[in-house]
Design a protein around this motif. Structure first.
Motif, PDB file in Angstrom:
ATOM      1  N   ALA A 100       0.828  -1.208   0.000  1.00 34.00           N
ATOM      2  CA  ALA A 100       0.000   0.000   0.000  1.00 34.00           C
ATOM      3  C   ALA A 100       0.856   1.248   0.000  1.00 34.00           C
ATOM      4  O   ALA A 100       1.805   1.367   0.788  1.00 34.00           O
ATOM      5  N   VAL A 101       0.523   2.187  -0.869  1.00 33.85           N
ATOM      6  CA  VAL A 101       1.155   3.500  -0.919  1.00 33.85           C
ATOM      7  C   VAL A 101       0.180   4.511  -0.334  1.00 33.85           C
ATOM      8  O   VAL A 101      -0.907   4.721  -0.883  1.00 33.85           O
ATOM      9  N   TRP A 102       0.581   5.128   0.791  1.00 36.09           N
ATOM     10  CA  TRP A 102      -0.239   6.156   1.434  1.00 36.09           C
ATOM     11  C   TRP A 102       0.473   7.496   1.322  1.00 36.09           C
ATOM     12  O   TRP A 102       1.685   7.586   1.505  1.00 36.09           O
ATOM     13  N   CYS A 103      -0.310   8.546   1.059  1.00 39.97           N
ATOM     14  CA  CYS A 103       0.277   9.840   0.721  1.00 39.97           C
ATOM     15  C   CYS A 103      -0.012  10.883   1.803  1.00 39.97           C
ATOM     16  O   CYS A 103      -0.489  11.989   1.520  1.00 39.97           O
ATOM     17  N   ASP A 104       0.302  10.530   3.050  1.00 44.34           N
ATOM     18  CA  ASP A 104       0.021  11.413   4.173  1.00 44.34           C
ATOM     19  C   ASP A 104       0.706  12.775   4.012  1.00 44.34           C
ATOM     20  O   ASP A 104       0.122  13.810   4.328  1.00 44.34           O
ATOM     21  N   LEU A 105       1.952  12.778   3.561  1.00 43.70           N
ATOM     22  CA  LEU A 105       2.671  14.021   3.265  1.00 43.70           C
ATOM     23  C   LEU A 105       2.926  14.023   1.758  1.00 43.70           C
ATOM     24  O   LEU A 105       3.984  13.618   1.272  1.00 43.70           O
ATOM     25  N   ALA A 106       1.918  14.478   1.035  1.00 42.07           N
ATOM     26  CA  ALA A 106       1.859  14.256  -0.412  1.00 42.07           C
ATOM     27  C   ALA A 106       3.053  14.827  -1.153  1.00 42.07           C
ATOM     28  O   ALA A 106       3.484  14.274  -2.171  1.00 42.07           O
ATOM     29  N   GLY A 107       3.605  15.936  -0.673  1.00 40.85           N
ATOM     30  CA  GLY A 107       4.704  16.567  -1.376  1.00 40.85           C
ATOM     31  C   GLY A 107       6.069  15.983  -1.074  1.00 40.85           C
ATOM     32  O   GLY A 107       7.076  16.437  -1.630  1.00 40.85           O
ATOM     33  N   ALA A 108       6.111  14.964  -0.227  1.00 31.53           N
ATOM     34  CA  ALA A 108       7.401  14.409   0.183  1.00 31.53           C
ATOM     35  C   ALA A 108       8.117  13.700  -0.956  1.00 31.53           C
ATOM     36  O   ALA A 108       9.350  13.623  -0.959  1.00 31.53           O
ATOM     37  N   GLN A 109       7.381  13.175  -1.916  1.00 36.36           N
ATOM     38  CA  GLN A 109       7.987  12.505  -3.060  1.00 36.36           C
ATOM     39  C   GLN A 109       7.194  12.831  -4.323  1.00 36.36           C
ATOM     40  O   GLN A 109       5.975  13.022  -4.280  1.00 36.36           O
ATOM     41  N   THR A 110       7.893  12.848  -5.428  1.00 44.67           N
ATOM     42  CA  THR A 110       7.246  12.969  -6.731  1.00 44.67           C
ATOM     43  C   THR A 110       6.724  11.601  -7.165  1.00 44.67           C
ATOM     44  O   THR A 110       7.047  10.569  -6.569  1.00 44.67           O
ATOM     45  N   GLN A 111       5.934  11.615  -8.230  1.00 41.31           N
ATOM     46  CA  GLN A 111       5.460  10.341  -8.796  1.00 41.31           C
ATOM     47  C   GLN A 111       6.626   9.422  -9.134  1.00 41.31           C
ATOM     48  O   GLN A 111       6.602   8.222  -8.827  1.00 41.31           O
ATOM     49  N   ASP A 112       7.650   9.978  -9.774  1.00 43.51           N
ATOM     50  CA  ASP A 112       8.783   9.152 -10.176  1.00 43.51           C
ATOM     51  C   ASP A 112       9.520   8.595  -8.972  1.00 43.51           C
ATOM     52  O   ASP A 112       9.996   7.456  -9.000  1.00 43.51           O
ATOM     53  N   GLN A 113       9.626   9.367  -7.904  1.00 44.81           N
ATOM     54  CA  GLN A 113      10.273   8.873  -6.698  1.00 44.81           C
ATOM     55  C   GLN A 113       9.466   7.756  -6.052  1.00 44.81           C
ATOM     56  O   GLN A 113      10.033   6.791  -5.541  1.00 44.81           O
TER      57      GLN A 113
END
Length: 497
Positions: free
Chosen positions: A447-460
């Motif tokens: 599971a990928v959760w995006c709690d801090l959405a800006g922490a990584q880009t899509q590519d990361q």
């Protein structure tokens, strides 16, 4: 992808030498996930060449045939009964007792035959062949007999907190298909956003979202690769995007304080809007599974829910009797939403902390437990669910949760830790449940959760989950200790891309 065409007049390639004892015994193929059985034989093996063709024994396998032909640069010849040197032949059929996703791949005499009881099994056989011949490799002579240990092998994406483009999701679908995953979860509604276009309630949809046309393309691409898309509209918590458009639905305590993301489940109009959304998206997502969420309802995270939320306590007593509690009302909500999706032919699942120990109302028996944590209030040991006969899907947050920004105690999971320490029976923490429960564990999901959405880009994100995904599917396909060391597995993953 090469189109179907009549190539009967094309010249046959030179015959490949027949197997003979001059060849050493073949070695087992190196693939991810590893094949479960290979019978070695003497022979040259097979690799694609100009003029070779893909043929099918049944029209139902046309999609699989066209796909592998295009990927390997071969001609797709459709249904043919004749045999030529170098043919890759796809057929339906399987031995007694073979699972629906099983397949047999025979490499012999210069050709390849892949058979299975279903088109899904045949598709997985083509994935094995594709990996074997990558970068000029050779499919080894002999017979592969292969099937997964677990029926559900998934990746879940939180596209609510972070917008992912359709093309990025499509790339993940192709990656999942080649790795023999068969589910893609889309958590598309939460406090931070509602990310798919809606006709019934356009007012709840975020500016950055997927159009329905984009979702249909994702669903169609997934279906071509035998991947079911499992949607999730989490409720009655995690509905902040809906509440932003309908503030009257927000749950408030006795002092008038708002409960973040939670709707007031004593209100009939809260149920109405959620059901209207479930009904709408049932037409967009045709697969057999549906995730209802059910976790972290804030009314049940306080010391005395009945005193803090008297309107919920009153509604519970009115519906279920004088001794009913807020947990009973929340369970009734879950059962009602399950009935909604069940009406569309879906099998419901919910997070484990949405099942309440002390409720007198019981969650419907067919609701699968998505077991993710032992840390939440009210979370119980997996054996309690399994001992009650429930079916469970493993989302263990100790191993399988990739949480952007690593908030709280989360750290990015490593492929090595999954590969060396996790199995589908490790549902909570690091301890496995008893072997007698193995049949109730349907599979698992990274599971990928995006709690801090800006922490990584899509590519990361894509780079960060690459090795964990490969380790996860290896253990879902075969939970036994892998033959390769982690260093060998990682080098194989790098070679296969």
């Amino acid at each position: 992808m090469n189109p179907s065409g009549d190539i009967s007049a094309s010249a046959s390639p030179s015959p490949t030498p027949s197997p003979s004892r001059s060849y050493p015994l073949s070695e087992a193929p190196r693939t991810i996930p590893a094949v479960r059985e290979h019978t070695a034989e003497r022979g040259p093996g097979w690799r694609p060449r100009d003029g070779y063709r893909v043929v099918v024994g049944d029209g139902e396998l046309a999609d699989e045939g066209r796909l592998i032909a295009g990927e390997l640069g071969l001609a797709y010849a459709g249904e043919r009964g004749d045999r030529r040197a170098g043919d890759v032949r796809l057929t339906l059929g399987g031995g007694a007792g073979a699972g629906p996703e099983s397949y047999t791949m025979t490499v012999r005499g210069g050709g390849v035959e892949i058979s299975g009881p279903s088109d899904a099994g045949v598709f997985y056989g083509t994935r094995t062949l594709k990996q074997e011949v990558r970068d000029g490799g050779t499919a080894p002579e002999g017979v592969v007999r292969d099937e997964p240990a677990k029926a559900q092998r998934g990746l879940m994406l939180d596209i609510a907190r972070k917008h992912f483009t359709a093309s990025w999701i499509e790339d993940r679908v192709r990656e999942l298909g080649d790795l023999k995953f068969n589910q893609l979860g889309l958590h598309f509604s939460d406090d931070q956003g509602f990310r798919i276009e809606s006709d019934s309630h356009p007012e709840v949809v975020s500016e950055q979202r997927l159009s329905k046309a984009e979702v249909r393309r994702i669903v169609d691409l997934a279906a071509e690769r035998h991947i079911t898309v499992v949607p999730e509209i989490d409720s009655p918590g995690h509905l902040g995007a809906v509440i932003a458009a309908h503030p009257e639905l927000q749950l408030r305590d006795a002092a008038g304080q708002a409960a973040r993301g939670a709707v007031d489940i004593s209100r009939a109009d809260a149920a109405t809007i959620v059901d209207e959304l479930l009904d709408e998206y049932a037409g967009l997502f045709p697969g057999g599974q549906w995730h209802l969420g059910g976790d972290e309802y804030r009314a049940l995270t306080v010391a005395d829910p009945e005193a803090s939320y008297p309107q919920l306590a009153a509604a519970a007593r009115k519906r279920f009797g004088s001794g009913a509690t807020v947990a009973d009302l929340a369970t009734g909500w879950l059962n009602d939403r399950a009935e909604t999706v069940r009406g569309h032919g879906r099998t419901p699942r919910a997070w484990n902390d949405g099942f309440y120990r002390d409720a007198s109302v019981r969650a419907a028996e067919d609701i699968q437990v998505a077991y993710w944590t032992g840390k939440e209030i009210g979370a119980r040991q997996p054996a309690e669910y399994l001992g009650a006969g429930r079916k469970v899907v493993n989302y263990n947050d100790e191993f399988l949760y990739y949480v952007l920004g690593e908030p709280q105690t989360f750290v990015y999971p490593t492929g090595q830790r999954i590969y060396e320490q996790w199995t589908p029976r490790v549902l909570r923490g690091t301890e496995a449940v008893a072997e007698r429960y193995d049949g109730q564990i349907l599979g698992g999901s990274f599971a990928v959760w995006c709690d801090l959405a800006g922490a990584q880009t899509q590519d990361q994100v894509a780079a960060g989950i690459r090795l964990p995904l490969r380790a996860t599917v290896q253990k879902l396909w075969d939970p036994d200790a892998p033959e390769l060391s982690w260093a060998q597995f990682r080098r194989l993953a790098d070679r296969l891309g």
